[in-house]
Design a protein around this motif. Structure first.
Motif, PDB file in Angstrom:
ATOM      1  N   ALA A   1       0.837  -1.209   0.000  1.00 23.18           N
ATOM      2  CA  ALA A   1       0.000   0.000   0.000  1.00 23.18           C
ATOM      3  C   ALA A   1       0.868   1.254   0.000  1.00 23.18           C
ATOM      4  O   ALA A   1       0.546   2.252  -0.655  1.00 23.18           O
ATOM      5  CB  ALA A   1      -0.921  -0.014   1.219  1.00 23.18           C
ATOM      6  N   GLN A   2       1.983   1.198   0.724  1.00 28.79           N
ATOM      7  CA  GLN A   2       2.878   2.354   0.773  1.00 28.79           C
ATOM      8  C   GLN A   2       3.461   2.649  -0.605  1.00 28.79           C
ATOM      9  O   GLN A   2       3.533   3.814  -1.027  1.00 28.79           O
ATOM     10  CB  GLN A   2       4.001   2.084   1.783  1.00 28.79           C
ATOM     11  CG  GLN A   2       4.946   3.261   1.984  1.00 28.79           C
ATOM     12  CD  GLN A   2       6.023   2.956   3.023  1.00 28.79           C
ATOM     13  OE1 GLN A   2       6.081   1.858   3.545  1.00 28.79           O
ATOM     14  NE2 GLN A   2       6.855   3.935   3.300  1.00 28.79           N
ATOM     15  N   THR A   3       3.861   1.598  -1.335  1.00 28.29           N
ATOM     16  CA  THR A   3       4.410   1.791  -2.676  1.00 28.29           C
ATOM     17  C   THR A   3       3.352   2.350  -3.618  1.00 28.29           C
ATOM     18  O   THR A   3       3.608   3.286  -4.378  1.00 28.29           O
ATOM     19  CB  THR A   3       4.941   0.449  -3.226  1.00 28.29           C
ATOM     20  OG1 THR A   3       5.985  -0.023  -2.364  1.00 28.29           O
ATOM     21  CG2 THR A   3       5.491   0.619  -4.631  1.00 28.29           C
ATOM     22  N   ARG A   4       2.131   1.776  -3.559  1.00 27.65           N
ATOM     23  CA  ARG A   4       1.067   2.242  -4.446  1.00 27.65           C
ATOM     24  C   ARG A   4       0.739   3.715  -4.191  1.00 27.65           C
ATOM     25  O   ARG A   4       0.562   4.500  -5.116  1.00 27.65           O
ATOM     26  CB  ARG A   4      -0.197   1.391  -4.260  1.00 27.65           C
ATOM     27  CG  ARG A   4      -0.058  -0.028  -4.757  1.00 27.65           C
ATOM     28  CD  ARG A   4      -1.425  -0.657  -4.981  1.00 27.65           C
ATOM     29  NE  ARG A   4      -2.274  -0.573  -3.798  1.00 27.65           N
ATOM     30  CZ  ARG A   4      -2.318  -1.494  -2.843  1.00 27.65           C
ATOM     31  NH1 ARG A   4      -1.533  -2.560  -2.922  1.00 27.65           N
ATOM     32  NH2 ARG A   4      -3.122  -1.360  -1.821  1.00 27.65           N
ATOM     33  N   ASP A   5       0.652   4.094  -2.909  1.00 21.38           N
ATOM     34  CA  ASP A   5       0.304   5.480  -2.581  1.00 21.38           C
ATOM     35  C   ASP A   5       1.388   6.445  -3.069  1.00 21.38           C
ATOM     36  O   ASP A   5       1.084   7.513  -3.615  1.00 21.38           O
ATOM     37  CB  ASP A   5       0.123   5.626  -1.070  1.00 21.38           C
ATOM     38  CG  ASP A   5      -1.121   4.899  -0.570  1.00 21.38           C
ATOM     39  OD1 ASP A   5      -1.972   4.556  -1.407  1.00 21.38           O
ATOM     40  OD2 ASP A   5      -1.213   4.669   0.645  1.00 21.38           O
ATOM     41  N   ALA A   6       2.661   6.058  -2.885  1.00 25.92           N
ATOM     42  CA  ALA A   6       3.756   6.930  -3.308  1.00 25.92           C
ATOM     43  C   ALA A   6       3.787   7.069  -4.831  1.00 25.92           C
ATOM     44  O   ALA A   6       4.044   8.153  -5.366  1.00 25.92           O
ATOM     45  CB  ALA A   6       5.094   6.388  -2.792  1.00 25.92           C
ATOM     46  N   LEU A   7       3.510   5.982  -5.553  1.00 22.96           N
ATOM     47  CA  LEU A   7       3.480   6.047  -7.013  1.00 22.96           C
ATOM     48  C   LEU A   7       2.346   6.945  -7.499  1.00 22.96           C
ATOM     49  O   LEU A   7       2.510   7.717  -8.454  1.00 22.96           O
ATOM     50  CB  LEU A   7       3.322   4.643  -7.592  1.00 22.96           C
ATOM     51  CG  LEU A   7       4.552   3.727  -7.503  1.00 22.96           C
ATOM     52  CD1 LEU A   7       4.205   2.312  -7.935  1.00 22.96           C
ATOM     53  CD2 LEU A   7       5.702   4.268  -8.339  1.00 22.96           C
ATOM     54  N   GLN A   8       1.185   6.850  -6.832  1.00 18.83           N
ATOM     55  CA  GLN A   8       0.058   7.698  -7.230  1.00 18.83           C
ATOM     56  C   GLN A   8       0.357   9.172  -6.986  1.00 18.83           C
ATOM     57  O   GLN A   8       0.015  10.030  -7.805  1.00 18.83           O
ATOM     58  CB  GLN A   8      -1.204   7.272  -6.472  1.00 18.83           C
ATOM     59  CG  GLN A   8      -1.747   5.929  -6.922  1.00 18.83           C
ATOM     60  CD  GLN A   8      -2.918   5.474  -6.077  1.00 18.83           C
ATOM     61  OE1 GLN A   8      -3.306   6.141  -5.115  1.00 18.83           O
ATOM     62  NE2 GLN A   8      -3.493   4.322  -6.424  1.00 18.83           N
ATOM     63  N   ARG A   9       1.006   9.469  -5.872  1.00 18.70           N
ATOM     64  CA  ARG A   9       1.327  10.876  -5.571  1.00 18.70           C
ATOM     65  C   ARG A   9       2.338  11.443  -6.554  1.00 18.70           C
ATOM     66  O   ARG A   9       2.277  12.618  -6.913  1.00 18.70           O
ATOM     67  CB  ARG A   9       1.868  10.994  -4.138  1.00 18.70           C
ATOM     68  CG  ARG A   9       0.814  10.831  -3.057  1.00 18.70           C
ATOM     69  CD  ARG A   9       1.351  11.301  -1.713  1.00 18.70           C
ATOM     70  NE  ARG A   9       2.559  10.583  -1.321  1.00 18.70           N
ATOM     71  CZ  ARG A   9       2.556   9.467  -0.605  1.00 18.70           C
ATOM     72  NH1 ARG A   9       1.406   8.938  -0.212  1.00 18.70           N
ATOM     73  NH2 ARG A   9       3.688   8.872  -0.273  1.00 18.70           N
ATOM     74  N   SER A  10       3.255  10.610  -6.998  1.00 22.76           N
ATOM     75  CA  SER A  10       4.304  11.100  -7.899  1.00 22.76           C
ATOM     76  C   SER A  10       3.768  11.400  -9.300  1.00 22.76           C
ATOM     77  O   SER A  10       4.330  12.232 -10.017  1.00 22.76           O
ATOM     78  CB  SER A  10       5.433  10.076  -8.001  1.00 22.76           C
ATOM     79  OG  SER A  10       5.020   8.936  -8.736  1.00 22.76           O
ATOM     80  N   GLU A  11       2.698  10.712  -9.701  1.00 26.33           N
ATOM     81  CA  GLU A  11       2.108  10.869 -11.028  1.00 26.33           C
ATOM     82  C   GLU A  11       3.121  10.601 -12.136  1.00 26.33           C
ATOM     83  O   GLU A  11       3.079  11.193 -13.208  1.00 26.33           O
ATOM     84  CB  GLU A  11       1.500  12.271 -11.196  1.00 26.33           C
ATOM     85  CG  GLU A  11       0.372  12.556 -10.218  1.00 26.33           C
ATOM     86  CD  GLU A  11      -0.241  13.926 -10.432  1.00 26.33           C
ATOM     87  OE1 GLU A  11       0.359  14.737 -11.173  1.00 26.33           O
ATOM     88  OE2 GLU A  11      -1.321  14.192  -9.869  1.00 26.33           O
TER      89      GLU A  11
END
Length: 614
Positions: free
Chosen positions: A581-591
């Motif tokens: 979940a941490q990886t997915r959230d960080a990837l989404q924030r980075s766009e």
């Protein structure tokens, strides 16, 4: 005047009890005073209608009047809500044909609210209502029994245990009616011994239409001063066992998710290197034989990567994307892959596909995984029979769905476990099985809008059915990339930041084979030095999400973002972990775009050109 009219005109309530203790008369005033309508009392056994009277002084008075004919009186609390805290004075006499005549009226009006007697009655009624509420709200089944096993009272859970819609329906019935004959004597003994000390008893509660419920009951006397009522407190251990199984299964699923999340990165990194080197070998192969070998290595590495992705999706129940798929092509590829295994199992594969079979909606890689699992199971079934056998794979079109059938001539599936074969971790293969193959297949097929089922074939063998929706009319499958090498449109300057040597080397060779100029960094610190160098300019920066124990690719991205020079727009993340979940959230924030391992040359070329062009 009519006797009934006269009876109902009295202010006092009147009841008549027959010698067999059936309530024969119940006046209008009796219903008003007690709160019990006539239709709930008339024809009922008196002790069932008034279970609290049994064993109390009321029972002794009634028996004495019946025996000697001398009228007697007693005082008892009122039952109707409007009579809460009030008392009823009842006079009992013996009438014609040995009927007992009960005449009762409210006695509270004669007591001053400030009197000690009125306060005692109010306190008594308050306590009675409290205990009644506790009894009815208990989350466990509770019954009040006579010494011969007759049910006097039941709470809501108690009636539910017996399969009854209402607690009142249990009154007057024998508990033994829900028990097997072999347990009747044990219940009678426990009821008898419960008067002296609490008893523990295991029983099987059974009623029509439901499987037997295993219960453990504690039996103890209700009142230390009276020896004719027993409290029956039950624990439904079958339900408790089912809940424990569900909790254990949920815990194992959570452990599976954590396990897959932890190993996905470690698996996908070497798979990425294998796939990359194999694709380069295929592109530069000097002979057709070498090219075919390299292409098979590449295909299997990509399939292994898809298996990891399938496990990730299974663990988090994510819906899959769908596209039209040629089902016969998927089956032929699976059979080709299993040719050696089929030969060892002495199993002959027979394909039966109509020429006009339409495409289905699904994912070709995941359908291949489902088919591979089905063929492996059929193959093992044939091998376990100890004789040569056949695996028949065919398909038919019915009502907008294509049904694929995988049949084997093995021993079939034991009937008692047919309804469990799709459960996660359920296996009949002992330590050699994981119990995940069919469970994962079921999740994949359901996500595609299909259905998966299995049943035995008459005469021997099993049939697995895979039902999938037909593809959209006129739609074709997603075209496979054309064989051969496709160089990049223009040469780019690419920085690759990857901590694993084999993966870093694979990245380098693939990017160079596309015609790009490649610079590599094996750590966060090395990447910072290269980026901070004077005149450093890169068209694309490919960064692994997990760099080392101290740094991640996101830290490098954040530093480029804070520079304000726009270099963060050149970043491409790579990862083999899509569950965290941490990886997915960080990837989404980075766009930023993500290149998932393992990947193909065409995917690398497309994403680099897209980032450099942006």
């Amino acid at each position: 005047m009519d006797a009934r009219v006269l009876l109902d005109s009295l202010d006092a309530g009147v009841a008549a009890i027959a010698p067999d203790w059936t309530v024969a008369e119940w006046s209008f005033a009796a219903a008003r005073i007690t709160g019990l309508p006539a239709d709930r009392v008339l024809g009922q056994n008196f002790w069932v209608a008034f279970p609290t009277a049994r064993g109390a002084h009321v029972e002794r008075i009634l028996h004495d009047v019946l025996q000697d004919g001398i009228a007697r009186s007693f005082v008892s609390p009122g039952r109707a809500p409007e009579l809460a805290g009030k008392a009823l004075e009842t006079r009992v006499s013996r009438g014609p044909r040995s009927h007992l005549i009960l005449e009762f009226r409210e006695a509270r009006s004669e007591l001053s609210p400030e009197s000690r007697a009125a306060q005692i009655l109010t306190a008594f009624e308050t306590e009675r209502r409290l205990y009644r509420q506790l009894f009815e709200s208990l989350p466990s089944p509770v019954l009040i029994l006579t010494l011969d096993g007759q049910i006097l009272e039941a709470n809501r859970e108690g009636s539910a245990l017996l399969g009854l819609p209402d607690p009142r329906a249990a009154r007057g019935q024998a508990l033994s009616a829900w028990l097997p004959a072999m347990q009747h004597q044990s219940l009678a003994a426990a009821l008898r011994d419960a008067i002296r000390r609490p008893q523990r008893l295991a029983l099987a509660i059974d009623f029509a239409g439901e499987p037997a419920r295993e219960v453990v009951a504690m039996l103890t006397r209700v009142d230390p001063d009276q020896a004719d009522k027993v409290l029956f407190l039950a624990l439904d251990v079958s339900r408790e066992a089912l809940l424990q199984q569900k909790l254990l299964r949920a815990d194992r699923m959570a452990q599976l998710g954590q396990l897959v999340s932890g190993v996905a990165h470690e698996l996908n990194n070497p798979l990425s290197a294998i796939a990359g080197f194999a694709e380069i070998l295929a592109a530069d192969a000097a002979t057709p034989e070498l090219r075919e070998s390299a292409e098979i290595i590449h295909l299997e590495a990509m399939r292994a990567g898809q298996v990891v992705q399938t496990l990730l999706d299974f663990a988090r129940h994510r819906l899959q994307t769908r596209q039209p798929v040629d089902l016969q092509d998927v089956v032929e590829r699976v059979v080709a892959l299993q040719r050696s295994g089929l030969r060892k199992a002495q199993a002959k594969a027979v394909l039966q596909f109509p020429e006009d079979l339409p495409e289905v909606m699904g994912d070709p890689q995941e359908l291949q995984q489902v088919l591979l699992n089905a063929v492996l199971n059929a193959q093992q079934a044939v091998a376990s029979a100890g004789r040569p056998g056949t695996i028949t794979i065919g398909a038919r079109l019915t009502d907008g769905h294509v049904t694929l059938l995988v049949e084997d001539t093995g021993p079939g599936v034991a009937p008692e476990i047919l309804d469990r074969i799709f459960e996660p971790f359920f296996t009949t293969k002992g330590p050699d099985g994981t119990g995940l193959g069919l469970a994962i297949s079921l999740g994949i097929v359901k996500a595609m809008g299909g259905r998966l089922y299995m049943h035995n074939i008459e005469g021997g063998g099993a049939r697995l059915g895979i039902e999938l929706p037909v593809g959209a009319p006129g739609a074709g499958p997603t075209p496979e990339p054309q064989a051969g090498f496709h160089p990049a449109a223009r040469s780019l300057s690419v920085l690759v930041v990857e901590d694993e040597n084999s993966v870093r080397r694979g990245f380098t060779l693939m990017a160079k084979r596309l015609g790009h100029l490649v610079t590599v960094a094996s750590s966060y610190a090395e990447a910072r030095d290269l980026l901070d160098a004077p005149n450093a300019r890169y068209d694309a920066v490919v960064v692994d999400v997990h760099l080392d124990e101290a740094h991640t690719g996101f830290e490098l991205f954040e530093q480029l973002l804070q520079e304000g020079r726009g270099r963060e727009l050149r970043v491409v993340f790579t990862t083999g972990d899509s569950l965290s979940a941490q990886t997915r959230d960080a990837l989404q924030r980075s766009e930023r775009p993500v290149l998932r391992k393992p990947f193909k040359l065409d995917e690398l070329r497309e994403i680099l050109e897209r980032v450099a062009g942006g």
